[in-house]
Design an enzyme around this catalytic site. Structure first.
Site, PDB file in Angstrom:
ATOM      1  N   HIS A  16      33.387  39.914  35.471  1.00  0.00           N
ATOM      2  CA  HIS A  16      33.401  39.116  36.701  1.00  0.00           C
ATOM      3  C   HIS A  16      32.958  37.691  36.345  1.00  0.00           C
ATOM      4  O   HIS A  16      32.088  37.508  35.495  1.00  0.00           O
ATOM      5  CB  HIS A  16      32.457  39.705  37.755  1.00  0.00           C
ATOM      6  CG  HIS A  16      33.033  40.897  38.456  1.00  0.00           C
ATOM      7  ND1 HIS A  16      33.209  40.955  39.817  1.00  0.00           N
ATOM      8  CD2 HIS A  16      33.493  42.072  37.976  1.00  0.00           C
ATOM      9  CE1 HIS A  16      33.744  42.113  40.141  1.00  0.00           C
ATOM     10  NE2 HIS A  16      33.920  42.826  39.056  1.00  0.00           N
ATOM     11  N   ASN A  67      36.588  39.353  40.273  1.00  0.00           N
ATOM     12  CA  ASN A  67      36.944  39.639  38.886  1.00  0.00           C
ATOM     13  C   ASN A  67      37.467  38.366  38.248  1.00  0.00           C
ATOM     14  O   ASN A  67      37.926  37.459  38.932  1.00  0.00           O
ATOM     15  CB  ASN A  67      38.065  40.687  38.859  1.00  0.00           C
ATOM     16  CG  ASN A  67      37.611  42.040  39.334  1.00  0.00           C
ATOM     17  OD1 ASN A  67      37.418  42.248  40.526  1.00  0.00           O
ATOM     18  ND2 ASN A  67      37.423  42.961  38.410  1.00  0.00           N
ATOM     19  N   CYS A 103      32.067  42.865  44.747  1.00  0.00           N
ATOM     20  CA  CYS A 103      31.384  44.153  44.868  1.00  0.00           C
ATOM     21  C   CYS A 103      30.445  44.099  46.056  1.00  0.00           C
ATOM     22  O   CYS A 103      29.492  43.322  46.055  1.00  0.00           O
ATOM     23  CB  CYS A 103      30.609  44.464  43.600  1.00  0.00           C
ATOM     24  SG  CYS A 103      29.633  45.979  43.727  1.00  0.00           S
ATOM     25  N   HIS A 122      35.610  44.660  31.481  1.00  0.00           N
ATOM     26  CA  HIS A 122      35.873  44.327  32.888  1.00  0.00           C
ATOM     27  C   HIS A 122      34.839  43.275  33.297  1.00  0.00           C
ATOM     28  O   HIS A 122      33.697  43.593  33.597  1.00  0.00           O
ATOM     29  CB  HIS A 122      35.726  45.628  33.704  1.00  0.00           C
ATOM     30  CG  HIS A 122      35.899  45.489  35.173  1.00  0.00           C
ATOM     31  ND1 HIS A 122      36.974  46.034  35.848  1.00  0.00           N
ATOM     32  CD2 HIS A 122      35.141  44.896  36.123  1.00  0.00           C
ATOM     33  CE1 HIS A 122      36.860  45.778  37.142  1.00  0.00           C
ATOM     34  NE2 HIS A 122      35.747  45.092  37.330  1.00  0.00           N
TER      35      HIS A 122
END
Lengths: 306, 306
Positions: free
Chosen positions: A208, A248, A239, A206
């Site tokens: 960013h 993301n 975030c 995951h």
């Protein structure tokens, strides 16, 4: 959670028409979140699965009357026995939980230590799985923390991943929340996870794109054998607890990259680019995807030429 | 060329204070461009190299009187013998030329075939080198053409590179003008160049981030042994003849990536990020560098905290 409840309820009562099954992931903060989730699921199940709908209760105890077009009737506290499956209307539903790889981030973000969050999530995971919902666990700040800097200990991440898998997690999403991850750090983290016995099939990455490294780190992960990646259309996301952290990695950029390598994703780049253009316009954010913007530019030229 | 002349003249008469020598590259479209370039150079040389400045001509033949603070006096048609060197005031100057790897782009962009552009540039290159100016040759649309699509023939690029080196080019910049370049295509192109006998030391890679692939392609090139990369601060740039093509890869992103690999670039990321924020603001373009924006965000937080 009220908004999530409504989204879930609406998704169940008016499932989107899709040629392919969709898997929804529902991020639950704690066991109370799971209770809410299961209640909405149970309430919706008879209707959504085509069971006969009981007449709406004429004396609705509290709150506004349910909107019959989007909400299930609150007919009973003891729901009919739903099948022990996460499938509803052909779509699947999974439960997600969220932990941090550093104590500072854990305390700021969830107001508990890492160990406390493991303890809190244990019963949630057990109950989710008992009810047939697969559990995905995110390990955030795995490649850098806004409070502790870029050098998150990869052994701490691996230790957490092992514990979560032993607790019953079906998949671990290793999250570079701050985007500080570099190619060497990503390689080192994946090596450490492998040495700890974590299989690639149990991992998703995951990334960013805050520092522009998301696709590089994707390439490193692909080389390592990872095949699951998180992304957000238009590069949305971010975030609130990670100052300066932007979205993301964009789905369009990820899909374009995977296709460039000859991979088959099943995703239509033109269509997802249109969606990215639309949604970022709707919420007034810039389209964060280079591949998306370039694809939309090409589509506009082609439309002009035809 | 009038604007370029003024920039060159100003750079010579008021060289920027820099602790390190700067190498300027001057893109010349044709031999007339070289004549202009040499004239400005020759005019400026006596002054800029500290030779005694002759008094300005009182009867200036045409045009406005030169501004003595930024322009050299046009004292003579026969300049004093300048040293056969590209160095002025401690800074270096090089000549750049620009060719295309596809016939369509060559015709649209320079109104001649590829062979015609080779023929036109031959005397320019000879004269530049005779005068001590190294020549850099750009091969554009080397990884995709707006008119012929993404599959530029790598053998055509390699053939051009060999010819340009034989003509005396000191460096070839292989340009992915459209940003269509992918990791496999970049790898294939570099392999083809190597097989054609082109040395890595004679190559620079010039990537555009239109589809978000610039840093991936940089990694591929680094793996191949390339050590020279073009970039533009803030991701500025683009190509008017390449519809939809956006800026060059951002210097900040490139530097951040190289530093993340442990490379020493000699570039201060904080400073170049400040410049990127400033210049993109001045010209009203969005800052196209993720690493730049994230660095500026960090600098603002640090300034707020102190």
């Amino acid at each position: 959670m009220a908004a999530s409840d409504r989204v879930l309820s609406s998704t169940l009562s008016e499932p989107p028409a899709s040629p392919h099954p969709i898997t929804y992931q529902w991020l639950l903060p704690n066991s109370r979140g799971l209770d809410n989730f299961l209640k909405v699921m149970d309430d919706a199940s008879p209707w959504a699965t085509g069971y006969p709908t009981p007449p709406p209760s004429p004396q609705h105890e509290s709150g506004p009357a349910p909107n019959p077009s989007t909400s299930a009737p609150d007919s009973t506290d003891a729901p009919p026995q739903a099948p022990a499956s996460n499938s509803r209307n052909g779509h699947s539903h999974e439960v997600s939980i969220f932990l941090a790889a550093t104590e500072s981030f854990s305390k700021k973000n969830t107001n508990c230590t890492i160990q406390e969050s493991l303890d809190r999530f244990a019963p949630l995971m057990a109950e989710s799985r008992r009810r047939g919902f697969p559990v995905r666990a995110y390990i955030s700040v795995a490649l850098g923390c806004p409070f502790e800097g870029p050098d998150t200990d990869p052994h701490r991440v691996a230790d957490l991943a092992v514990k979560l898998l032993e607790m019953g997690a079906d998949e671990i999403s290793v999250a570079d929340t701050t985007g500080m991850g570099t190619a060497p750090a990503t390689k080192q983290l994946l090596r450490t996870l492998k040495e700890a016995g974590v299989r690639n099939e149990d991992l998703a990455m995951h990334f960013h794109d805050t520092f522009g490294q998301a696709l590089i780190n994707t390439m490193v992960s692909l080389d390592h054998g990872i095949r699951a990646f998180d992304s957000a259309v238009g590069g949305l996301g971010g975030c609130p607890y990670s100052p300066g952290a932007t979205g993301n990695v964009a789905t369009e950029d990820l899909v374009y990259t995977l296709h460039s390598l000859g991979a088959k994703t099943g995703v239509a780049l033109d269509e997802v680019s249109r969606i990215g253009g639309w949604i970022t316009g709707e919420i007034g954010k810039g389209n964060g995807s280079g591949a998306g913007r370039a694809t939309l530019s090409r589509l506009r030229r082609e439309a002009g030429e035809s």
